[in-house]
Design a protein around this motif. Structure first.
Motif, PDB file in Angstrom:
ATOM      1  N   LEU A 155       0.838  -1.197   0.000  1.00  0.00           N
ATOM      2  CA  LEU A 155       0.000   0.000   0.000  1.00  0.00           C
ATOM      3  C   LEU A 155       0.874   1.248   0.000  1.00  0.00           C
ATOM      4  CD1 LEU A 155      -2.812   1.371   0.360  1.00  0.00           C
ATOM      5  CD2 LEU A 155      -2.522   1.033   2.841  1.00  0.00           C
ATOM      6  N   GLY A 156       0.677   2.104  -1.024  1.00  0.00           N
ATOM      7  CA  GLY A 156       1.440   3.343  -1.117  1.00  0.00           C
ATOM      8  C   GLY A 156       0.817   4.462  -0.311  1.00  0.00           C
ATOM      9  N   TYR A 157       1.565   5.556  -0.150  1.00  0.00           N
ATOM     10  CA  TYR A 157       1.043   6.715   0.580  1.00  0.00           C
ATOM     11  C   TYR A 157      -0.239   7.267  -0.046  1.00  0.00           C
ATOM     12  CZ  TYR A 157       4.960   7.724   3.795  1.00  0.00           C
ATOM     13  OH  TYR A 157       5.871   7.701   4.812  1.00  0.00           O
ATOM     14  N   ASP A 158      -0.341   7.146  -1.361  1.00  0.00           N
ATOM     15  CA  ASP A 158      -1.494   7.725  -2.058  1.00  0.00           C
ATOM     16  C   ASP A 158      -2.702   6.795  -2.091  1.00  0.00           C
ATOM     17  OD1 ASP A 158      -0.679   5.768  -3.819  1.00  0.00           O
ATOM     18  OD2 ASP A 158      -0.481   7.110  -5.556  1.00  0.00           O
ATOM     19  N   GLY A 159      -2.598   5.671  -1.423  1.00  0.00           N
ATOM     20  CA  GLY A 159      -3.717   4.735  -1.390  1.00  0.00           C
ATOM     21  C   GLY A 159      -3.659   3.686  -2.489  1.00  0.00           C
ATOM     22  N   THR A 202      -4.157 -22.891   8.959  1.00  0.00           N
ATOM     23  CA  THR A 202      -4.575 -21.494   8.939  1.00  0.00           C
ATOM     24  C   THR A 202      -3.352 -20.577   8.871  1.00  0.00           C
ATOM     25  OG1 THR A 202      -4.560 -21.235  11.357  1.00  0.00           O
ATOM     26  CG2 THR A 202      -6.593 -22.036  10.335  1.00  0.00           C
ATOM     27  N   GLY A 203      -3.598 -19.342   8.456  1.00  0.00           N
ATOM     28  CA  GLY A 203      -2.504 -18.378   8.370  1.00  0.00           C
ATOM     29  C   GLY A 203      -3.031 -16.968   8.247  1.00  0.00           C
ATOM     30  N   ALA A 204      -2.092 -16.027   8.200  1.00  0.00           N
ATOM     31  CA  ALA A 204      -2.431 -14.609   8.187  1.00  0.00           C
ATOM     32  C   ALA A 204      -2.244 -14.007   6.802  1.00  0.00           C
ATOM     33  CB  ALA A 204      -1.564 -13.856   9.190  1.00  0.00           C
ATOM     34  N   VAL A 205      -3.155 -13.112   6.443  1.00  0.00           N
ATOM     35  CA  VAL A 205      -2.987 -12.241   5.289  1.00  0.00           C
ATOM     36  C   VAL A 205      -2.258 -10.997   5.769  1.00  0.00           C
ATOM     37  CG1 VAL A 205      -4.194 -10.838   3.577  1.00  0.00           C
ATOM     38  CG2 VAL A 205      -5.066 -13.109   4.183  1.00  0.00           C
ATOM     39  N   SER A 206      -1.284 -10.535   4.988  1.00  0.00           N
ATOM     40  CA  SER A 206      -0.442  -9.428   5.436  1.00  0.00           C
ATOM     41  C   SER A 206      -0.414  -8.303   4.416  1.00  0.00           C
ATOM     42  CB  SER A 206       0.982  -9.927   5.684  1.00  0.00           C
ATOM     43  OG  SER A 206       1.444 -10.664   4.569  1.00  0.00           O
ATOM     44  N   ILE A 207      -0.247  -7.083   4.938  1.00  0.00           N
ATOM     45  CA  ILE A 207      -0.051  -5.921   4.071  1.00  0.00           C
ATOM     46  C   ILE A 207       1.122  -5.116   4.589  1.00  0.00           C
ATOM     47  CG2 ILE A 207      -1.722  -4.442   5.313  1.00  0.00           C
ATOM     48  CD1 ILE A 207      -2.463  -3.289   2.489  1.00  0.00           C
ATOM     49  N   GLU A 208       2.012  -4.740   3.670  1.00  0.00           N
ATOM     50  CA  GLU A 208       3.090  -3.804   3.986  1.00  0.00           C
ATOM     51  C   GLU A 208       2.688  -2.443   3.450  1.00  0.00           C
ATOM     52  OE1 GLU A 208       5.683  -3.868   5.721  1.00  0.00           O
ATOM     53  OE2 GLU A 208       6.224  -5.969   6.030  1.00  0.00           O
ATOM     54  N   THR A 209       2.896  -1.405   4.258  1.00  0.00           N
ATOM     55  CA  THR A 209       2.440  -0.074   3.897  1.00  0.00           C
ATOM     56  C   THR A 209       3.600   0.902   3.909  1.00  0.00           C
ATOM     57  OG1 THR A 209       1.931   0.512   6.201  1.00  0.00           O
ATOM     58  CG2 THR A 209       0.189  -0.571   4.928  1.00  0.00           C
ATOM     59  N   ALA A 210       3.569   1.830   2.949  1.00  0.00           N
ATOM     60  CA  ALA A 210       4.595   2.860   2.880  1.00  0.00           C
ATOM     61  C   ALA A 210       4.628   3.652   4.179  1.00  0.00           C
ATOM     62  CB  ALA A 210       4.315   3.799   1.708  1.00  0.00           C
ATOM     63  N   SER A 211       5.847   3.952   4.625  1.00  0.00           N
ATOM     64  CA  SER A 211       6.032   4.768   5.831  1.00  0.00           C
ATOM     65  C   SER A 211       7.344   5.514   5.691  1.00  0.00           C
ATOM     66  CB  SER A 211       6.070   3.878   7.086  1.00  0.00           C
ATOM     67  OG  SER A 211       7.274   3.124   7.121  1.00  0.00           O
ATOM     68  N   ASN A 212       7.630   6.371   6.662  1.00  0.00           N
ATOM     69  CA  ASN A 212       8.965   6.950   6.660  1.00  0.00           C
ATOM     70  C   ASN A 212       9.973   5.873   7.096  1.00  0.00           C
ATOM     71  OD1 ASN A 212       8.929   6.827   9.497  1.00  0.00           O
ATOM     72  ND2 ASN A 212       8.327   8.974   9.715  1.00  0.00           N
ATOM     73  N   ASN A 213      11.252   6.203   7.047  1.00  0.00           N
ATOM     74  CA  ASN A 213      12.277   5.174   7.239  1.00  0.00           C
ATOM     75  C   ASN A 213      12.310   4.608   8.653  1.00  0.00           C
ATOM     76  OD1 ASN A 213      13.049   5.405   4.582  1.00  0.00           O
ATOM     77  ND2 ASN A 213      14.674   6.881   5.012  1.00  0.00           N
TER      78      ASN A 213
END
Ligand SMILES: [Zn+2]
Length: 207
Positions: free
Chosen positions: A57-61, A86-97
């Protein structure tokens, strides 16, 4: 496997074909400690590590999906695939460093929408995970079994607050038809205490 209609499909191979199936029972949110677009995150998974998340997921959505939600992805350590399948769905999202900034309004909205879709598609339960294996919603540092070495700051204090106060309640509200909480304005936050991790360690330990 399932692909979210709201995401650009950037399929990661060979992981998408080769990794084991999961029954998705959790949704875990991360900050990637870099201001990356979903495509840049895809390239990082493809070129620089064996790890990966299902979504970026980017900063702009803008949002992309790298691997089907019924295939294992490797961002959540012991939650990736449990012995019961079973397991988890994951999302990585843009952030500062340092992963200290809040999610943007566009990111918050996309996290809510994706959470609703995951509930409707996979029946992920509308509660915050009470244990590391409990079905529901969470963020990376919520349970130590979700992080290699048992410790991470991810996704950062500001975003943990947003998860608790806005994102998770809004997912529940949209599913149930209740009134959504008001989204607080995302004003810049005062820098807080330095991160426990050393610079550069974040990605190395599996974001
Ligand atoms: Zn994380």
């Amino acid at each position: 496997m399932a692909w979210y209609p709201g995401a650009q499909k950037l399929e990661l191979q060979p992981e998408s074909n080769d990794q084991a199936a999961i029954i998705p029972t959790q949704f875990i949110m991360h900050s990637i400690a870099a201001p990356w677009t979903p495509r840049r995150t895809y390239e990082y998974w493809r070129d620089s590590t064996n790890l990966e998340s299902h979504f970026g997921l980017g900063y702009d959505g803008s949002i992309a999906q790298f691997i089907g939600t019924q295939t294992r992805a490797d961002a959540n350590y012991r939650a990736n695939l449990r012995p019961d399948g079973t397991g988890a769905v994951s999302i990585e999202t843009a952030s500062n460093n340092d992963a200290t900034d809040p999610w943007t309004d566009a990111q918050v909205e996309q996290l809510i929408r994706l959470g609703v879709w995951l509930h409707q598609t996979h029946g992920i339960q509308l509660r915050v995970c009470r244990t590391a294996s409990d079905p529901g919603f969470g963020y990376h540092r919520l349970h130590s079994d979700w992080a290699l070495g048992g410790s991470t700051d991810c996704p950062g204090n500001a975003r943990v607050s947003q998860f608790k106060n806005v994102i998770f309640p809004s997912i529940v509200a949209r599913v149930t038809g209740a009134q959504e909480p008001t989204t607080p304005p995302t004003t810049p936050t005062t820098p807080t205490a330095p991160s426990r991790r050393r610079p550069g360690a974040y990605r190395a330990i599996g974001v």
